[in-house]
Design a protein around this motif. Structure first.
Motif, PDB file in Angstrom:
ATOM      1  N   LYS A  51       0.832  -1.203   0.000  1.00 50.42           N
ATOM      2  CA  LYS A  51       0.000   0.000   0.000  1.00 50.42           C
ATOM      3  C   LYS A  51       0.870   1.258   0.000  1.00 50.42           C
ATOM      4  CE  LYS A  51      -4.070  -1.938   2.290  1.00 50.42           C
ATOM      5  NZ  LYS A  51      -4.892  -1.932   3.504  1.00 50.42           N
ATOM      6  N   MET A  52       1.944   1.241   0.770  1.00 48.21           N
ATOM      7  CA  MET A  52       2.837   2.400   0.825  1.00 48.21           C
ATOM      8  C   MET A  52       3.526   2.621  -0.527  1.00 48.21           C
ATOM      9  SD  MET A  52       4.402   1.893   4.676  1.00 48.21           S
ATOM     10  CE  MET A  52       5.776   2.955   4.407  1.00 48.21           C
ATOM     11  N   VAL A  53       3.936   1.545  -1.179  1.00 48.53           N
ATOM     12  CA  VAL A  53       4.592   1.661  -2.490  1.00 48.53           C
ATOM     13  C   VAL A  53       3.606   2.177  -3.525  1.00 48.53           C
ATOM     14  CG1 VAL A  53       5.602   0.295  -4.371  1.00 48.53           C
ATOM     15  CG2 VAL A  53       6.399  -0.034  -2.037  1.00 48.53           C
ATOM     16  N   ARG A  54       2.378   1.689  -3.496  1.00 47.90           N
ATOM     17  CA  ARG A  54       1.379   2.193  -4.440  1.00 47.90           C
ATOM     18  C   ARG A  54       1.109   3.674  -4.221  1.00 47.90           C
ATOM     19  NH1 ARG A  54      -3.400  -1.572  -3.723  1.00 47.90           N
ATOM     20  NH2 ARG A  54      -2.120  -3.246  -2.939  1.00 47.90           N
ATOM     21  N   SER A  55       1.018   4.085  -2.968  1.00 46.81           N
ATOM     22  CA  SER A  55       0.811   5.498  -2.652  1.00 46.81           C
ATOM     23  C   SER A  55       1.978   6.348  -3.167  1.00 46.81           C
ATOM     24  CB  SER A  55       0.654   5.675  -1.146  1.00 46.81           C
ATOM     25  OG  SER A  55       0.663   7.034  -0.799  1.00 46.81           O
ATOM     26  N   PHE A  56       3.199   5.869  -2.920  1.00 45.24           N
ATOM     27  CA  PHE A  56       4.382   6.589  -3.396  1.00 45.24           C
ATOM     28  C   PHE A  56       4.414   6.637  -4.921  1.00 45.24           C
ATOM     29  CE2 PHE A  56       8.923   6.672  -4.588  1.00 45.24           C
ATOM     30  CZ  PHE A  56       9.251   7.893  -4.036  1.00 45.24           C
ATOM     31  N   ASN A  57       4.030   5.545  -5.577  1.00 39.76           N
ATOM     32  CA  ASN A  57       3.996   5.496  -7.038  1.00 39.76           C
ATOM     33  C   ASN A  57       3.000   6.511  -7.582  1.00 39.76           C
ATOM     34  OD1 ASN A  57       4.530   4.646  -9.647  1.00 39.76           O
ATOM     35  ND2 ASN A  57       3.042   2.981  -9.556  1.00 39.76           N
ATOM     36  N   ASN A  58       1.834   6.628  -6.953  1.00 43.59           N
ATOM     37  CA  ASN A  58       0.843   7.614  -7.382  1.00 43.59           C
ATOM     38  C   ASN A  58       1.368   9.036  -7.212  1.00 43.59           C
ATOM     39  OD1 ASN A  58      -1.004   5.645  -8.102  1.00 43.59           O
ATOM     40  ND2 ASN A  58      -2.018   5.642  -6.107  1.00 43.59           N
ATOM     41  N   THR A  59       2.081   9.276  -6.122  1.00 40.42           N
ATOM     42  CA  THR A  59       2.656  10.603  -5.892  1.00 40.42           C
ATOM     43  C   THR A  59       3.683  10.927  -6.963  1.00 40.42           C
ATOM     44  OG1 THR A  59       2.356  10.302  -3.522  1.00 40.42           O
ATOM     45  CG2 THR A  59       3.842  12.046  -4.206  1.00 40.42           C
TER      46      THR A  59
END
Length: 120
Positions: free
Chosen positions: A28-36
């Motif tokens: 979830k953290m990686v997906r959030s960072f990827n979206n950012t």
């Protein structure tokens, strides 16, 4: 004996569930960072382009400064050799040929003046 095996099995299940939860949280953290990062892609590309321009500009400025210093060093060596030759000839000619020494000194001063006005 069965109690011991059951205890180990339950411990392994707890460890496996904890690892799966940590992997899920990291995902979830990686997906959030990827979206950012995806959202700020234009800004990142612009910043990297500016950084590349700064590096190339600094490289050109550095090369220019190195060439300028080499030129100044060459000029300094030439002037040093000229001055040594002039004063050596003045020292040798001073005793017998005072007029020739004065004429040589005047010629050297005129030559230096000529070079300074030509370069400026």
């Amino acid at each position: 004996m069965y109690l011991f095996i059951a205890t180990i099995f339950i411990a392994e299940l707890i460890i496996a569930i904890t690892i799966l939860l940590l992997i899920n949280k990291a995902d979830k953290m990686v997906r959030s960072f990827n979206n950012t990062v995806t959202g700020k892609r234009k800004e990142i590309e612009k910043a990297l382009g500016d950084f590349k321009y700064c590096v190339t500009s600094f490289g050109e400025y550095y090369d220019c400064m190195i060439n300028s210093l080499k030129k100044k060093r060459r000029q300094f060596k030439i002037n040093l050799i000229k001055n040594i030759a002039m004063y050596l000839s003045l020292f040798m000619l001073k005793g017998k040929y005072k007029k020739a020494a004065a004429l040589l000194q005047f010629a050297v001063l005129f030559h230096d003046f000529w070079l300074k006005t030509r370069t400026n």
